[in-house]
Motif scaffolding. Sequence first.
Motif, short mmCIF file in Angstrom:
data_model
loop_
_atom_site.label_atom_id
_atom_site.label_comp_id
_atom_site.label_asym_id
_atom_site.label_seq_id
_atom_site.Cartn_x
_atom_site.Cartn_y
_atom_site.Cartn_z
N GLY A 82 1.00 -14.29 -1.54
CA GLY A 82 2.30 -13.49 -1.36
C GLY A 82 1.70 -11.88 -2.54
N LEU A 83 0.40 -12.20 -3.11
CA LEU A 83 -0.33 -11.16 -3.90
C LEU A 83 -0.58 -9.63 -1.91
N GLN A 84 -0.68 -9.70 -1.31
CA GLN A 84 -1.57 -8.73 -0.68
C GLN A 84 0.48 -8.38 0.46
N GLN A 85 1.56 -8.92 0.22
CA GLN A 85 2.60 -8.71 0.21
C GLN A 85 3.10 -8.12 -0.09
N LEU A 86 3.17 -8.84 -1.55
CA LEU A 86 4.08 -7.19 -2.08
C LEU A 86 3.54 -6.56 -2.45
N LEU A 87 1.83 -5.75 -2.35
CA LEU A 87 1.28 -5.01 -2.29
C LEU A 87 1.49 -3.69 -1.25
N LEU A 88 1.25 -4.85 -0.47
CA LEU A 88 1.28 -4.09 1.04
C LEU A 88 2.70 -3.26 1.19
N GLU A 89 3.93 -3.93 0.47
CA GLU A 89 5.17 -2.81 1.22
C GLU A 89 5.53 -2.24 -0.73
N ALA A 90 4.94 -2.62 -1.21
CA ALA A 90 4.68 -1.37 -2.36
C ALA A 90 4.20 -0.22 -1.32
N CYS A 91 3.76 -0.20 -1.18
CA CYS A 91 2.79 0.88 0.64
C CYS A 91 2.83 1.43 1.22
N GLY A 92 4.17 0.72 1.38
CA GLY A 92 4.62 1.59 2.80
C GLY A 92 4.62 1.70 4.07
N GLY A 93 3.85 -0.12 4.19
CA GLY A 93 3.55 -1.68 5.03
C GLY A 93 2.43 -0.91 5.62
N VAL A 94 1.14 -0.15 5.27
CA VAL A 94 0.14 0.05 5.92
C VAL A 94 -1.15 0.15 5.19
N VAL A 95 -1.90 -0.50 4.46
CA VAL A 95 -3.40 0.18 4.33
C VAL A 95 -4.52 -0.82 4.93
N VAL A 96 -5.83 0.11 4.58
CA VAL A 96 -7.01 -0.49 5.18
C VAL A 96 -7.51 -1.60 4.26
N ALA A 97 -7.96 -2.66 4.48
CA ALA A 97 -8.03 -3.55 3.73
C ALA A 97 -9.70 -3.79 4.84
N THR A 98 -10.64 -3.70 4.07
CA THR A 98 -12.18 -4.54 4.33
C THR A 98 -12.98 -5.05 3.21
N SER A 99 -13.70 -5.71 4.08
CA SER A 99 -14.53 -6.77 2.74
C SER A 99 -15.23 -5.74 2.08
N ALA A 100 -15.33 -6.68 0.74
CA ALA A 100 -15.45 -5.75 -1.07
C ALA A 100 -17.38 -6.04 -1.08
N ASN A 101 -17.75 -5.30 -0.07
CA ASN A 101 -19.24 -5.62 -0.43
C ASN A 101 -20.07 -4.49 -0.43
N HIS A 102 -21.10 -4.68 -0.56
CA HIS A 102 -22.34 -3.24 0.12
C HIS A 102 -23.04 -3.95 1.74
N SER A 103 -23.04 -3.35 2.63
CA SER A 103 -22.82 -3.51 4.04
C SER A 103 -24.56 -4.18 3.72
N GLY A 104 -24.01 -5.07 5.02
CA GLY A 104 -24.77 -5.93 5.22
C GLY A 104 -25.52 -7.27 3.58
N GLU A 105 -24.35 -7.31 2.52
CA GLU A 105 -24.89 -8.40 1.48
C GLU A 105 -23.12 -9.25 0.95
N PRO A 106 -23.54 -10.41 0.91
CA PRO A 106 -21.98 -11.05 0.50
C PRO A 106 -20.77 -10.91 0.38
N LEU A 107 -19.65 -11.15 0.78
CA LEU A 107 -18.35 -10.36 0.36
C LEU A 107 -18.54 -11.38 -1.76
#
Length: 792
Positions: free
Chosen positions: A319-344
């Motif tokens: 639900g949290l993602q859905q609400l934010l997506l609607e508030a942002c116009g239907g599309v956002v970049v969503a990538t893993s929060a980590n330095h490349s090669g390290e855990p999420l």
Amino acid sequence: MPSPPDPPAEQHLSLELQGLVQGVGFRPHVVRLALLHGLRGTVANSSRGVQLELEGSRPALEAFRHSLLNKPPARARIDHEICRWQPMHASSAGGVRILEPQTEGNGTAPVSPDLAICPCCLEELRDPSNRRHAYPFISCTDCGPRYSVVERLPFEREHTSFRHFLLCEQCRSEFSDPADRRFHAQTISCSACGPELRWDGKPISSAAGIQAAAAALAEGGIVALQGVGGFQLLVDPTNTEALQRLRQRKGRPHKPLALLASCDWMESHCRSHAGERELWHGPTAPIVLLRRSPDQPAGIAAEVAGSSPWLGVMRASSGLQQLLLEACGGVVVATSANHSGEPLCANADADAATLGELADHVLSHTLPVLNRIDDSVQRWAAGGSLTLRLGRGLAPVALPHPSSNAGSLGLGAQIKGAVALQTASHRLLSPDLGDLSSVAGATHHQRTCRDWLQRHGLRLSHLACDQHPGYSASAWAAQLAEREQLPLSAVQHHHAHLLAVMAEHRIAGPALGVAWDGAGQGDDGSLWGGEALAITPDGYRRIAHLRPWPLPGGERAQREPRRAALGLLLEAYGPSWRERLAPLPNLSWRTAFSDNELQVLEQSVWRGLNAPRSSSIGRLFDAVAALLGLAQCCSYEAQAALALEALALEALEHPSETACQLELPQQRRDASSPWQWNWQPLLEQLLEALAQNTPAPQLALAFHQALAQAIAALARAEGCEDLLLAGGCFQNALLLELSISALKQQGCRALWPQQLPCNDAALPIGQLLAAESVSINRAAPRAESHVPGRRR
């Protein structure tokens, strides 16, 4: 008149059901179904699954059992049933009650994967008259977090991170009402009793938090959002400067970024068929690789996915993602929060320093993520889903397999770390744990092993790992086996790949399989990766392989296709390789090295210094991509191979009159020697075609076709009816489909991973199978580990 027949005698039915029966609405379904058939009794979660004790007439009980086994809840899967019939001694109270969980014994019950927001909850989320309107943590028996929040078994609210949130009166009423769709839903809550949002560490209302995040994104900020299983980094996909900052902070210069999008956006910007749409809308909500729509502008900056013909797009999983997506116009970049090669990143407090380096703002919440898990990635191939990354919604995977070897642990490989655990009833495979090369990655891997053993109440009995001693998982396995005096099986990389396919398809063997990937240590010390193995109960026999050639610079050649091409040319033509390229003065590969680099690398090959020999199909992909000018140096795994696949698809979509054919013939010295796929004729044909200005797309397609025909030729030569396909090269949908088609034309059935990934993340399952052939009573090895099938 004859007297009416006596009513059927009542009986007692005991049912123990194992499989995916916890966290999927199973007990509520049992209660409703039992009431429908007029039964009485109890149902409870246990450490093994679900236990039912029901009473009623034999016909009613039989009808109930038939319906339950044949039509369980949508996300449930019954793997094993223990059924006992008894006469009824004393009638129980009316109705069916859900009892407190039974916790005796080891926790063999598999944990359900996290389930994305369902259509009913999505409708409530948008309904202003519903009490959960715009509630970010909305869930029910059919959706919500599962694996990411579970601490121990059985799956009960008090065994998850939801134990911190006591149900309010209204939620308690729904939880207790069999007529309510949230009846015994363990993860339900509402704004009165559920988790709360935090904006940059401070409490904030749901509406204000969504508004603050949307405003920050519109202003070009990077927002870390705590999603299901961990944090995602969000950014406006049209903001070039913000995307560049995101890539710089993550250390991810070129790899495409995933998009979180609405259905409308996906359908207008991507080409998709019915299978892909079903995958995208399904309860796992993975990132799905979709082709860009040719008649619709992308609506995103080039920094999102470069020139790739694919976009990785997912729907909201919460639900949290859905609400934010609607508030942002239907599309956002969503990538893993980590330095490349390290855990999420998964914990706002513990990971605060990393999140501060990555993001400008953090939208978190107070529901702890106990098991971090990244988003799954899938694509459609050969009539079904093909898993590229096993994550949220798909993992853990539970393969039914009763065993007396409970506690056996497969530790996987290196780049795509994973863990597999044998319980008394299942082989369990973890999510993809990422790269284990960093200290943080190795620590995350080891912690996951301990957590899984603890959750299932198992003592470690046997260890299995890759035979490459330089992998951190292998080194840790050796230390652990020595310290705990445990047996250790060191398993050849490609043997494990093929065993994993056998496990998924429940094949006992013997079997014949092709394992094509980037690299794995071979029994002769070289880098294997273009293998065909005959699998036997005692191990395997190498029946075919790609002709080896040197890789100048060793490990650097794995990220520099130009080096793989140089090694190929040096092996094929020796010191006269420059003369062979004279008819190709405009070959872009020639400018990939300085004169000094070439001199150093040539000398290293002639002297055999840091130039290991490789039989890798993955490196052959690299070499061809480099010669076609697609990629000389790469920043992420399979970058060159993806570019080559994309180029080949151009040829399929825009056929040319220019005929082109490449061949990868198989040869052998004698009947007792393995077949060898000889790449030199293919290289010669490729260079000649380049000299004749054959279009690059046609050459890319011909290369894929040559590989598929080589697989078919091997199957024909060996007379096999079934052929296993495994290894990271078969993440290439075109190669997979061409291979399956070529085999089918000659009456050979292909078997490939569909539930498991075909890459290294499936290796732990194969390692478990290899370990089963080794006596668990054997003393832990010190000087030498057992290598199944290795000729001594």
